[in-house]
Design a protein around this motif. Structure first.
Motif, PDB file in Angstrom:
ATOM      1  N   GLU A   9       5.318  -1.420   2.022  1.00 22.98           N
ATOM      2  CA  GLU A   9       4.480  -2.603   1.923  1.00 22.98           C
ATOM      3  C   GLU A   9       4.410  -3.321   3.265  1.00 22.98           C
ATOM      4  O   GLU A   9       3.340  -3.753   3.698  1.00 22.98           O
ATOM      5  CB  GLU A   9       5.020  -3.539   0.853  1.00 22.98           C
ATOM      6  CG  GLU A   9       4.192  -4.777   0.649  1.00 22.98           C
ATOM      7  CD  GLU A   9       4.733  -5.678  -0.451  1.00 22.98           C
ATOM      8  OE1 GLU A   9       4.301  -6.838  -0.495  1.00 22.98           O
ATOM      9  OE2 GLU A   9       5.574  -5.233  -1.245  1.00 22.98           O
ATOM     10  N   SER A  10       5.530  -3.455   3.931  1.00 19.32           N
ATOM     11  CA  SER A  10       5.589  -4.121   5.222  1.00 19.32           C
ATOM     12  C   SER A  10       4.740  -3.373   6.246  1.00 19.32           C
ATOM     13  O   SER A  10       3.974  -3.980   6.997  1.00 19.32           O
ATOM     14  CB  SER A  10       7.039  -4.199   5.687  1.00 19.32           C
ATOM     15  OG  SER A  10       7.130  -4.801   6.940  1.00 19.32           O
ATOM     16  N   GLU A  11       4.877  -2.068   6.261  1.00 19.77           N
ATOM     17  CA  GLU A  11       4.091  -1.240   7.172  1.00 19.77           C
ATOM     18  C   GLU A  11       2.595  -1.456   6.945  1.00 19.77           C
ATOM     19  O   GLU A  11       1.827  -1.638   7.894  1.00 19.77           O
ATOM     20  CB  GLU A  11       4.454   0.227   6.947  1.00 19.77           C
ATOM     21  CG  GLU A  11       3.666   1.211   7.771  1.00 19.77           C
ATOM     22  CD  GLU A  11       4.073   2.630   7.447  1.00 19.77           C
ATOM     23  OE1 GLU A  11       3.296   3.344   6.776  1.00 19.77           O
ATOM     24  OE2 GLU A  11       5.171   3.034   7.858  1.00 19.77           O
ATOM     25  N   GLU A  12       2.195  -1.446   5.697  1.00 17.92           N
ATOM     26  CA  GLU A  12       0.786  -1.640   5.367  1.00 17.92           C
ATOM     27  C   GLU A  12       0.308  -3.033   5.745  1.00 17.92           C
ATOM     28  O   GLU A  12      -0.825  -3.199   6.215  1.00 17.92           O
ATOM     29  CB  GLU A  12       0.544  -1.372   3.884  1.00 17.92           C
ATOM     30  CG  GLU A  12       0.636   0.093   3.531  1.00 17.92           C
ATOM     31  CD  GLU A  12       0.349   0.393   2.070  1.00 17.92           C
ATOM     32  OE1 GLU A  12       0.273  -0.559   1.256  1.00 17.92           O
ATOM     33  OE2 GLU A  12       0.198   1.577   1.750  1.00 17.92           O
ATOM     34  N   MET A  13       1.152  -4.036   5.558  1.00 14.42           N
ATOM     35  CA  MET A  13       0.776  -5.408   5.929  1.00 14.42           C
ATOM     36  C   MET A  13       0.531  -5.513   7.435  1.00 14.42           C
ATOM     37  O   MET A  13      -0.449  -6.126   7.875  1.00 14.42           O
ATOM     38  CB  MET A  13       1.863  -6.406   5.518  1.00 14.42           C
ATOM     39  CG  MET A  13       1.904  -6.708   4.048  1.00 14.42           C
ATOM     40  SD  MET A  13       0.430  -7.546   3.457  1.00 14.42           S
ATOM     41  CE  MET A  13       0.475  -9.038   4.427  1.00 14.42           C
ATOM     42  N   TYR A  14       1.413  -4.914   8.214  1.00 16.99           N
ATOM     43  CA  TYR A  14       1.237  -4.941   9.666  1.00 16.99           C
ATOM     44  C   TYR A  14      -0.045  -4.211  10.066  1.00 16.99           C
ATOM     45  O   TYR A  14      -0.826  -4.722  10.871  1.00 16.99           O
ATOM     46  CB  TYR A  14       2.436  -4.313  10.374  1.00 16.99           C
ATOM     47  CG  TYR A  14       3.597  -5.254  10.553  1.00 16.99           C
ATOM     48  CD1 TYR A  14       3.597  -6.220  11.552  1.00 16.99           C
ATOM     49  CD2 TYR A  14       4.712  -5.175   9.731  1.00 16.99           C
ATOM     50  CE1 TYR A  14       4.665  -7.084  11.726  1.00 16.99           C
ATOM     51  CE2 TYR A  14       5.787  -6.030   9.894  1.00 16.99           C
ATOM     52  CZ  TYR A  14       5.761  -6.982  10.895  1.00 16.99           C
ATOM     53  OH  TYR A  14       6.817  -7.843  11.062  1.00 16.99           O
ATOM     54  N   LEU A  15      -0.254  -3.030   9.519  1.00 15.09           N
ATOM     55  CA  LEU A  15      -1.460  -2.266   9.864  1.00 15.09           C
ATOM     56  C   LEU A  15      -2.728  -3.027   9.491  1.00 15.09           C
ATOM     57  O   LEU A  15      -3.675  -3.099  10.287  1.00 15.09           O
ATOM     58  CB  LEU A  15      -1.448  -0.906   9.163  1.00 15.09           C
ATOM     59  CG  LEU A  15      -0.557   0.155   9.779  1.00 15.09           C
ATOM     60  CD1 LEU A  15      -0.479   1.379   8.878  1.00 15.09           C
ATOM     61  CD2 LEU A  15      -1.059   0.545  11.162  1.00 15.09           C
TER      62      LEU A  15
END
Length: 122
Positions: free
Chosen positions: A5-11
């Motif tokens: 989820e964090s990765e997707e939020m940053y992207l």
């Protein structure tokens, strides 16, 4: 927040910032997301190692083709889910907040059905 989820939020955030401005750097993510500089630094390194993000010598970010595709997919989920919720009568602000949570945990199969349904109804 789970790693995925964090990765997707940053992207998604980098993707949207790049749509609005010519350059994006770590400080822009700190300001936009309200995260600590150290958290953003770790995330940037992770996104680079996974082949989603390039960082120029001057600190400017650019998404790789794979990074753009993944970010665009997350953003599409966000937009479709928001549209569905607003269409069902949820206020725009709450719909945006809820879509941001849902977009990361929804299966691809369910998302495609929601997208199909949303395209028919709205």
């Amino acid at each position: 927040m789970i790693a995925h989820e964090s990765e997707e939020m940053y992207l998604e955030t980098i993707f949207l910032l790049l749509e609005r401005r010519a350059s994006v750097r770590s400080v822009d993510l700190v300001e936009e997301l309200g995260y600590a500089k150290s958290s953003v630094s770790r995330a940037v390194n992770l996104l680079q190692s996974r082949g989603y993000l390039l960082v120029a010598p001057n600190g400017d970010f650019s998404l790789t083709e794979e990074g753009k595709q993944k970010a665009a997919g997350v953003y599409e989920r966000h937009e479709v889910i928001t549209k569905l919720l607003v269409g069902m009568g949820v206020g725009r602000e709450l719909a945006e907040t809820d879509a941001c949570r849902i977009e990361h945990v929804l299966s691809q199969e369910s998302f495609l059905k929601i997208k199909e349904y949303t395209e028919k109804i709205f």
